[in-house]
Write a protein that holds these residues in place. Structure first.
Motif, PDB file in Angstrom:
ATOM      1  N   SER A 251      11.676   5.091  -8.648  1.00 43.16           N
ATOM      2  CA  SER A 251      11.725   5.752  -7.400  1.00 43.16           C
ATOM      3  C   SER A 251      11.541   4.596  -6.625  1.00 43.16           C
ATOM      4  N   GLY A 252      10.975   4.136  -6.546  1.00 42.49           N
ATOM      5  CA  GLY A 252      10.550   2.647  -5.408  1.00 42.49           C
ATOM      6  C   GLY A 252       9.375   2.868  -4.531  1.00 42.49           C
ATOM      7  N   ALA A 253       8.011   4.591  -5.519  1.00 41.62           N
ATOM      8  CA  ALA A 253       7.589   5.193  -4.860  1.00 41.62           C
ATOM      9  C   ALA A 253       6.131   3.496  -5.004  1.00 41.62           C
ATOM     10  N   LEU A 254       5.121   3.837  -4.739  1.00 44.23           N
ATOM     11  CA  LEU A 254       3.718   2.751  -4.770  1.00 44.23           C
ATOM     12  C   LEU A 254       2.436   3.699  -4.788  1.00 44.23           C
ATOM     13  N   LEU A 255       1.836   4.020  -6.004  1.00 42.75           N
ATOM     14  CA  LEU A 255       0.967   4.126  -5.893  1.00 42.75           C
ATOM     15  C   LEU A 255      -0.695   3.076  -5.959  1.00 42.75           C
ATOM     16  N   GLN A 256      -1.563   3.395  -5.055  1.00 42.17           N
ATOM     17  CA  GLN A 256      -2.495   1.575  -4.679  1.00 42.17           C
ATOM     18  C   GLN A 256      -3.781   2.215  -5.429  1.00 42.17           C
ATOM     19  N   LEU A 257      -4.271   1.236  -5.905  1.00 43.25           N
ATOM     20  CA  LEU A 257      -5.603   2.658  -6.654  1.00 43.25           C
ATOM     21  C   LEU A 257      -6.646   1.429  -5.384  1.00 43.25           C
ATOM     22  N   SER A 258      -8.165   1.419  -5.262  1.00 45.13           N
ATOM     23  CA  SER A 258      -9.011   0.419  -5.494  1.00 45.13           C
ATOM     24  C   SER A 258     -10.195   0.803  -5.456  1.00 45.13           C
ATOM     25  N   GLY A 259     -11.222   0.061  -5.769  1.00 44.58           N
ATOM     26  CA  GLY A 259     -12.671  -0.391  -7.094  1.00 44.58           C
ATOM     27  C   GLY A 259     -13.315  -0.833  -7.377  1.00 44.58           C
ATOM     28  N   ARG A 260     -13.747   0.088  -8.371  1.00 42.97           N
ATOM     29  CA  ARG A 260     -14.301  -1.713  -8.981  1.00 42.97           C
ATOM     30  C   ARG A 260     -14.420  -1.094 -10.648  1.00 42.97           C
ATOM     31  N   ALA A 261     -14.322  -2.260 -11.356  1.00 41.97           N
ATOM     32  CA  ALA A 261     -13.706  -2.565 -13.128  1.00 41.97           C
ATOM     33  C   ALA A 261     -15.129  -3.152 -13.781  1.00 41.97           C
ATOM     34  N   GLU A 262     -15.395  -2.704 -15.029  1.00 39.13           N
ATOM     35  CA  GLU A 262     -15.456  -3.963 -16.184  1.00 39.13           C
ATOM     36  C   GLU A 262     -15.473  -3.514 -17.396  1.00 39.13           C
ATOM     37  N   THR A 263     -15.284  -4.827 -17.875  1.00 41.67           N
ATOM     38  CA  THR A 263     -15.006  -5.163 -19.168  1.00 41.67           C
ATOM     39  C   THR A 263     -16.217  -4.372 -20.509  1.00 41.67           C
ATOM     40  N   GLU A 264     -15.352  -4.455 -21.095  1.00 40.37           N
ATOM     41  CA  GLU A 264     -15.878  -3.289 -22.568  1.00 40.37           C
ATOM     42  C   GLU A 264     -15.715  -4.160 -23.535  1.00 40.37           C
ATOM     43  N   PHE A 265     -16.807  -4.746 -24.285  1.00 43.62           N
ATOM     44  CA  PHE A 265     -16.554  -5.813 -25.768  1.00 43.62           C
ATOM     45  C   PHE A 265     -17.154  -5.354 -26.682  1.00 43.62           C
ATOM     46  N   GLY A 266     -15.868  -4.287 -28.056  1.00 44.84           N
ATOM     47  CA  GLY A 266     -15.888  -4.151 -28.894  1.00 44.84           C
ATOM     48  C   GLY A 266     -16.047  -4.602 -30.051  1.00 44.84           C
ATOM     49  N   ALA A 267     -16.330  -4.305 -31.170  1.00 41.14           N
ATOM     50  CA  ALA A 267     -16.382  -4.989 -32.414  1.00 41.14           C
ATOM     51  C   ALA A 267     -14.558  -5.840 -32.419  1.00 41.14           C
ATOM     52  N   GLY A 268     -15.039  -6.761 -32.905  1.00 39.73           N
ATOM     53  CA  GLY A 268     -13.540  -7.492 -33.798  1.00 39.73           C
ATOM     54  C   GLY A 268     -12.887  -8.018 -32.286  1.00 39.73           C
ATOM     55  N   GLY A 269     -13.355  -8.376 -31.479  1.00 40.27           N
ATOM     56  CA  GLY A 269     -12.718  -8.263 -30.536  1.00 40.27           C
ATOM     57  C   GLY A 269     -12.125  -8.072 -29.586  1.00 40.27           C
ATOM     58  N   GLU A 270     -12.248  -6.796 -30.076  1.00 36.99           N
ATOM     59  CA  GLU A 270     -11.230  -5.659 -28.704  1.00 36.99           C
ATOM     60  C   GLU A 270     -11.787  -5.602 -27.578  1.00 36.99           C
ATOM     61  N   ARG A 271     -11.426  -5.815 -26.733  1.00 39.45           N
ATOM     62  CA  ARG A 271     -11.815  -5.351 -25.111  1.00 39.45           C
ATOM     63  C   ARG A 271     -10.884  -4.295 -24.323  1.00 39.45           C
ATOM     64  N   ARG A 272     -11.505  -3.483 -23.359  1.00 37.21           N
ATOM     65  CA  ARG A 272     -11.478  -2.563 -22.542  1.00 37.21           C
ATOM     66  C   ARG A 272     -11.647  -2.951 -21.252  1.00 37.21           C
ATOM     67  N   VAL A 273     -11.265  -2.428 -20.557  1.00 38.44           N
ATOM     68  CA  VAL A 273     -11.875  -2.645 -18.937  1.00 38.44           C
ATOM     69  C   VAL A 273     -11.707  -1.300 -18.216  1.00 38.44           C
ATOM     70  N   ARG A 274     -12.617  -0.672 -17.891  1.00 38.69           N
ATOM     71  CA  ARG A 274     -13.298   0.187 -17.355  1.00 38.69           C
ATOM     72  C   ARG A 274     -13.140  -0.152 -15.405  1.00 38.69           C
ATOM     73  N   PHE A 275     -12.056   1.302 -15.264  1.00 38.32           N
ATOM     74  CA  PHE A 275     -12.053   0.926 -13.589  1.00 38.32           C
ATOM     75  C   PHE A 275     -12.650   2.532 -13.052  1.00 38.32           C
ATOM     76  N   ARG A 276     -13.036   2.760 -11.880  1.00 42.06           N
ATOM     77  CA  ARG A 276     -13.328   3.341 -11.533  1.00 42.06           C
ATOM     78  C   ARG A 276     -13.327   3.656  -9.986  1.00 42.06           C
ATOM     79  N   VAL A 277     -12.522   4.705  -9.589  1.00 46.77           N
ATOM     80  CA  VAL A 277     -11.514   4.902  -8.504  1.00 46.77           C
ATOM     81  C   VAL A 277     -12.369   5.326  -7.221  1.00 46.77           C
ATOM     82  N   GLU A 278     -12.460   4.450  -6.029  1.00 46.58           N
ATOM     83  CA  GLU A 278     -12.898   4.802  -4.945  1.00 46.58           C
ATOM     84  C   GLU A 278     -12.109   5.362  -3.669  1.00 46.58           C
ATOM     85  N   SER A 279     -10.599   4.510  -3.603  1.00 44.82           N
ATOM     86  CA  SER A 279      -9.734   4.406  -2.888  1.00 44.82           C
ATOM     87  C   SER A 279      -8.356   5.098  -3.437  1.00 44.82           C
ATOM     88  N   VAL A 280      -7.440   5.971  -2.821  1.00 44.13           N
ATOM     89  CA  VAL A 280      -6.167   5.870  -3.371  1.00 44.13           C
ATOM     90  C   VAL A 280      -5.128   5.887  -2.468  1.00 44.13           C
TER      91      VAL A 280
END
Length: 305
Positions: A251-280
């Motif tokens: 469609s060409g629509a855009l969704l922009q989010l601004s906030g803060r993120a942190e990386t969570e390190f798990g077992a076996g080398g797994e990594r996830r990023v958790r993002f907390r929305v502050e503005s949309v």
């Protein structure tokens, strides 16, 4: 050599994951010059993703579009961009301010090629320019292949603002196979004498559903094995501010989010990023480019770290 390319945040993540040797090797591809092949690539692109901080310090990722040639190299370490961001974009003022630190990424869905250029803004009569401080290309991992279809008709744009995701926006995030992330390393002294700080814009790709929405104000995604640089996660280690851009390719629509993120390190080398929305910001601008349904990256069959 690594100290001059990576700041302490990236170095810390590389050490934790155990890829310092690989990162040292890959880091040699980062330079300040725009080679002829990179200049030719830029001249063919119909869009450019730009990351920066707005006047309030919030980090965003935005999308500029134009006819091929609207982005071009005008010297060995400078690109010029004709035009600017659509009215209502959160970075419109930042890109009209000399000295703004920016990260850019030119990604071509037609060929699965991409390049990144980070530097500072110069205001010009036709738009703006970026004086390059870091220029490098990336492998095509996790890039979906698409073909351009058409441009939407001209007319008034629509911009919606909020501070959490609506149900429709949550569905759009869950359906996404691509997004862009802007980060910065300008806080906490990361932008030190080695010159490796500044703003960076990067790409993330996966099968639909790879971005999970935990609540209207929080989402997570896996960090797949990549080029071992850890520029994004390194920046987040130094400064948690981040901006996400979810394009709706069809469609060409855009969704922009601004906030803060942190990386969570798990077992076996797994990594996830958790993002907390502050503005949309959600927008539907005239002249937007619409693309075909994707041909998914062959690398998405093996996305374990």
């Amino acid at each position: 050599m690594g100290r001059g390319v990576y700041h302490w945040g990236s170095l810390a993540v590389q050490e934790r994951v155990g890829v310092r040797d690989a990162a040292e090797h890959v880091g040699r591809s980062i330079g300040t010059g725009i080679r002829d092949v990179a200049a030719a690539f830029l001249g063919l692109q119909p869009h450019l993703v730009v990351g920066a901080a707005d006047g309030a310090g919030r980090v965003w990722a935005s999308l500029l579009t134009g006819a091929p040639g609207f982005v071009r190299a005008t010297g060995p370490d400078r690109i010029a961009v004709a035009g600017g961001l659509p009215q209502g974009d959160p970075l419109a003022e930042a890109l009209a301010t000399a000295g703004t630190r920016v990260g850019t990424i030119a990604l071509d869905p037609r060929t699965r090629r991409r390049m990144r250029l980070n530097g500072t803004v110069e205001v010009t009569g036709r738009g703006f320019a970026v004086h390059a401080e870091r220029v490098f290309s990336n492998c095509p991992k996790y890039l979906q292949k698409r073909q351009p279809l058409d441009r939407a008709a001209e007319g008034a744009g629509v911009v919606w603002r909020g501070d959490v995701l609506t149900p429709d926006q949550e569905r759009a995030v869950r359906a996404a196979d691509t997004f862009f992330v802007a980060t910065t390393a300008e806080a906490d002294g990361a932008d030190g004498a080695d010159g490796a700080g500044g703003v960076d814009a990067s790409h993330r790709g996966g099968l639909p559903g790879f971005v999970e929405v935990s609540s209207p104000g929080e989402l997570t995604w896996p960090d797949y094995a990549g080029n071992a640089m850890f520029l994004t996660l390194g920046n987040l280690a130094a400064d948690p501010r981040a901006g996400l851009l979810f394009p709706d390719w069809e469609s060409g629509a855009l969704l922009q989010l601004s906030g803060r993120a942190e990386t969570e390190f798990g077992a076996g080398g797994e990594r996830r990023v958790r993002f907390r929305v502050e503005s949309v910001v959600e927008s539907l601008h005239p002249g937007r480019l619409r693309w075909s349904v994707p041909e998914y990256s062959p690398h998405l069959g093996s996305t374990t770290t």
